[in-house]
Structure formats: C-alpha cells, structure tokens
Design a protein around this motif. Sequence first.
Motif, short mmCIF file in Angstrom:
data_model
loop_
_atom_site.label_atom_id
_atom_site.label_comp_id
_atom_site.label_asym_id
_atom_site.label_seq_id
_atom_site.Cartn_x
_atom_site.Cartn_y
_atom_site.Cartn_z
N LEU A 33 -0.33 5.70 -6.72
CA LEU A 33 1.06 5.06 -6.63
C LEU A 33 1.85 5.48 -5.46
CD1 LEU A 33 2.26 4.66 -10.62
CD2 LEU A 33 1.46 3.00 -8.72
N TYR A 36 0.78 3.68 -2.45
CA TYR A 36 1.05 2.41 -2.43
C TYR A 36 2.70 2.16 -2.16
CZ TYR A 36 -3.70 0.91 -2.59
OH TYR A 36 -4.92 0.74 -2.27
N VAL A 37 3.49 2.83 -2.74
CA VAL A 37 4.93 2.66 -2.73
C VAL A 37 5.60 2.99 -1.60
CG1 VAL A 37 6.83 3.63 -4.02
CG2 VAL A 37 5.05 3.24 -5.49
N ASN A 39 9.06 2.70 -1.54
CA ASN A 39 10.65 2.97 -1.83
C ASN A 39 10.58 4.58 -2.07
OD1 ASN A 39 13.30 3.25 -2.95
ND2 ASN A 39 12.52 1.95 -4.75
N SER A 42 11.32 5.98 -5.44
CA SER A 42 10.09 6.04 -6.41
C SER A 42 9.20 6.99 -6.08
CB SER A 42 9.33 4.64 -6.20
OG SER A 42 10.23 3.69 -6.72
#
Length: 99
Positions: A33, A36-37, A39, A42
Amino acid sequence: MKNIFNISGKMDRIDYFGYSFLLGLISFIVGALIFYVNNLFSVFVLLLICIFVIIFAINITVKRLHDLGRPGIHCLLLLIPVYNIYFSIILLFKKGTTE
C-alpha cells in the motif's frame, strides 16, 4: 489472545508461529500500500501501522523468549546478520519450558 499486549508471560511455538505469520502478512500488505499510495496522509497512517507491527513483533518475541527460559533482551540477537536466521529457527521450533 489473553494479555497479548502485556510483555510479561510466555508464548508457545504454535502461537508464536501464528502471530508471526499474521504480522508478516500485515507487513506485506502495508508495504504494498505504501508503494502505491501517493497521498501524504495515507502514507503517514500506514507508517503508524508499521510502528504498531514492530512493537507487536517485539512483544511476541519477548514472550517466546520467556517460554524458552531466556531474558527478553535477547531479542536484540535478531539484529545480528546470519545469526538471526539460526535464532529465528530456534524461536520457531524449539520446545519451551514446562514450568
């Protein structure tokens, strides 16, 4: 799962294997995660989850060491390259004390 967040006590090898597998799975998912994130918030939340996983891993390792009759500070032996492989095998497969 009784007293799972308490560092005192013992943990047998089956419970240790199960929790280690669960932590490995969570670490893999969080790592994917983070990759791929995009933000920033996040990523911050995912890093907090990583810190929780590290603390929980130390906790279960100390409990397993107590079951083997060793002090909890021996978890630092996992930081030594090559020896950590041997030590991990001991943690996973050696039968604990009967006391």
